[in-house]
Every structure is written in C-alpha cells, then in structure tokens.
Scaffold this motif. Structure first.
Motif, PDB file in Angstrom:
ATOM      1  N   THR A  68      28.810  33.668  22.112  1.00 26.16           N
ATOM      2  CA  THR A  68      28.670  34.014  23.523  1.00 26.16           C
ATOM      3  C   THR A  68      29.220  35.436  23.633  1.00 26.16           C
ATOM      4  N   ARG A  69      29.330  35.946  24.832  1.00 30.05           N
ATOM      5  CA  ARG A  69      29.872  37.296  24.987  1.00 30.05           C
ATOM      6  C   ARG A  69      31.289  37.398  24.433  1.00 30.05           C
ATOM      7  N   GLU A  70      32.112  36.372  24.604  1.00 27.73           N
ATOM      8  CA  GLU A  70      33.523  36.426  24.222  1.00 27.73           C
ATOM      9  C   GLU A  70      33.908  35.532  23.043  1.00 27.73           C
ATOM     10  N   TRP A  71      33.059  34.608  22.653  1.00 30.64           N
ATOM     11  CA  TRP A  71      33.421  33.611  21.644  1.00 30.64           C
ATOM     12  C   TRP A  71      32.444  33.624  20.475  1.00 30.64           C
ATOM     13  N   ARG A  72      32.957  33.237  19.290  1.00 32.40           N
ATOM     14  CA  ARG A  72      32.141  33.145  18.082  1.00 32.40           C
ATOM     15  C   ARG A  72      32.232  31.728  17.526  1.00 32.40           C
ATOM     16  N   ARG A  73      31.084  31.126  17.253  1.00 34.52           N
ATOM     17  CA  ARG A  73      31.067  29.824  16.572  1.00 34.52           C
ATOM     18  C   ARG A  73      31.011  30.127  15.088  1.00 34.52           C
ATOM     19  N   ILE A  74      32.009  29.648  14.376  1.00 33.56           N
ATOM     20  CA  ILE A  74      32.138  29.982  12.957  1.00 33.56           C
ATOM     21  C   ILE A  74      32.162  28.738  12.093  1.00 33.56           C
ATOM     22  N   CYS A  75      31.824  28.942  10.828  1.00 39.24           N
ATOM     23  CA  CYS A  75      32.110  27.917   9.834  1.00 39.24           C
ATOM     24  C   CYS A  75      32.985  28.559   8.769  1.00 39.24           C
ATOM     25  N   ASP A  76      33.834  27.735   8.169  1.00 43.41           N
ATOM     26  CA  ASP A  76      34.808  28.219   7.198  1.00 43.41           C
ATOM     27  C   ASP A  76      34.428  27.764   5.793  1.00 43.41           C
ATOM     28  N   PRO A  77      35.185  28.190   4.780  1.00 47.06           N
ATOM     29  CA  PRO A  77      34.826  27.838   3.394  1.00 47.06           C
ATOM     30  C   PRO A  77      34.798  26.342   3.087  1.00 47.06           C
ATOM     31  N   GLU A  78      35.399  25.521   3.960  1.00 47.41           N
ATOM     32  CA  GLU A  78      35.331  24.074   3.759  1.00 47.41           C
ATOM     33  C   GLU A  78      34.213  23.433   4.567  1.00 47.41           C
ATOM     34  N   GLY A  79      33.419  24.249   5.267  1.00 44.49           N
ATOM     35  CA  GLY A  79      32.304  23.734   6.059  1.00 44.49           C
ATOM     36  C   GLY A  79      32.681  23.369   7.479  1.00 44.49           C
ATOM     37  N   GLY A  80      33.945  23.588   7.877  1.00 48.51           N
ATOM     38  CA  GLY A  80      34.377  23.289   9.232  1.00 48.51           C
ATOM     39  C   GLY A  80      33.684  24.185  10.246  1.00 48.51           C
ATOM     40  N   LEU A  81      33.375  23.652  11.393  1.00 45.29           N
ATOM     41  CA  LEU A  81      32.662  24.359  12.444  1.00 45.29           C
ATOM     42  C   LEU A  81      33.526  24.366  13.697  1.00 45.29           C
ATOM     43  N   ALA A  82      33.771  25.564  14.268  1.00 41.25           N
ATOM     44  CA  ALA A  82      34.630  25.673  15.448  1.00 41.25           C
ATOM     45  C   ALA A  82      34.321  26.972  16.186  1.00 41.25           C
ATOM     46  N   TRP A  83      34.887  27.102  17.374  1.00 40.19           N
ATOM     47  CA  TRP A  83      34.770  28.314  18.168  1.00 40.19           C
ATOM     48  C   TRP A  83      36.090  29.065  18.129  1.00 40.19           C
ATOM     49  N   VAL A  84      36.022  30.392  17.952  1.00 35.37           N
ATOM     50  CA  VAL A  84      37.210  31.255  18.004  1.00 35.37           C
ATOM     51  C   VAL A  84      36.888  32.438  18.921  1.00 35.37           C
TER      52      VAL A  84
END
Length: 174
Positions: free
Chosen positions: A79-95
């Motif tokens: 979004t304008r202010e947030w990034r949906r990411i995945c990490d090296p373990e496959g976890g999915l979250a917003w930062v």
C-alpha cells in the motif's frame, strides 16, 4: 498460536563471512505498485527490531517481531505506507515501509557453510566462506551467480545456494 518473535530463527546478521586469503494475492508476474516499483522485489530490514503484522495498519494484530537488521525479505504487495513481505522461512506479514531498506542482502538458509568463489564459475578458487544461516550484502547477480560481501571479504555463489535472489514469489501459500 504463532510465536511473537522470530529471534531464534534470525539471530545471525551481517558479518558472517570467514576469510581464507502466498496464495491468489501473490499472482505471478511483476506489477507496478503505489511506490512505482515492481513486485515481487527484494529489500532488507532496516532495523534490529521490526514488527510483523497481520494487515497493513498498526491496528492489525502483531504476528511476530523480526530481530535481524539486514535480513533479506521479498515485497510481494504494498500500500502507500505498508509492505507485504515474505521472509527466508516463507513467513508472510505486513511491515511499515520505513522499516525496509532498498539495499539488497542474501541469506545462506542452510546450516552448512557456503564456499564463495573468486569467479562466477564452477571450479573457481574459494576466496571465503559464508557461514550457514548467515546474511551477506548482495552486490549483483548475473547468469545464475551472485556476488556477496561482508567484513571485507567477497566472492561468488550460485543463486540457488542463497535466499534473496530468485525472482519468483518465495512465500508459502497460506
């Protein structure tokens, strides 16, 4: 219930070279986003503590806290202010976008040391080792090889031996 920390998984950060001498929301293909940048793309975590949330707002539930400055993550939506990411373990979250850095890094996910070669080809002389479960700066990738560096040492590794270079979406499907 998920743990509120990923510290145990991501304690190792930059400086790990020993010198010698997501579902339908994650559709395929790059897309242009509010930032003007394509997704998926890699960035790294800017701070030693980064909150990972269930959605793109501080009102959303805290899933865990990353404890690894420089950790490579893949942006798969934004979004304008947030990034949906995945990490090296496959976890999915917003930062929040302010917690990410455009500088690239890569991680040796396996627990074994990775030989870094003096040239991007099989059989080249080993110039350093990247410790298992460690992060290094990623300078560039070409023809299936990536140049990594940390603590004054550098070398080439196969793209398939590190996390943070494959252009495909890396998140597990939730």
């Amino acid at each position: 219930m998920p743990s509120k920390t990923k510290q145990g998984s991501f304690r190792v950060v930059l400086g790990a070279i020993v010198g010698l001498s997501a579902g339908p929301a994650l559709a395929d293909g790059p897309k242009i986003t509010p930032s003007g940048l394509e997704v998926p793309r890699y960035v790294s975590l800017k701070y030693a503590e980064v909150n990972a949330r269930n959605g793109p707002d501080e009102a959303h539930r805290l899933l865990w806290i990353y404890h690894a400055k420089g950790l490579p993550v893949q942006v798969v939506a934004e979004t304008r202010e947030w990034r949906r990411i995945c990490d090296p373990e496959g976890g999915l979250a917003w930062v929040h976008k302010r917690t990410t850095d455009g500088r690239r890094s890569a991680m040796r996910v396996q627990p074994t040391n990775l030989p870094l070669l003096g040239a991007p080809r099989d059989g080249a002389k080993v110039s350093a080792y990247l410790k298992g479960r460690s992060v290094a700066q990623l300078d560039k990738c070409e023809k299936g090889w990536c140049k990594l560096r940390a603590e004054g040492s550098s070398g080439w590794a196969k793209e398939s031996d590190i996390w943070g270079a494959d252009p495909a979406v890396q998140c597990r499907k939730d």
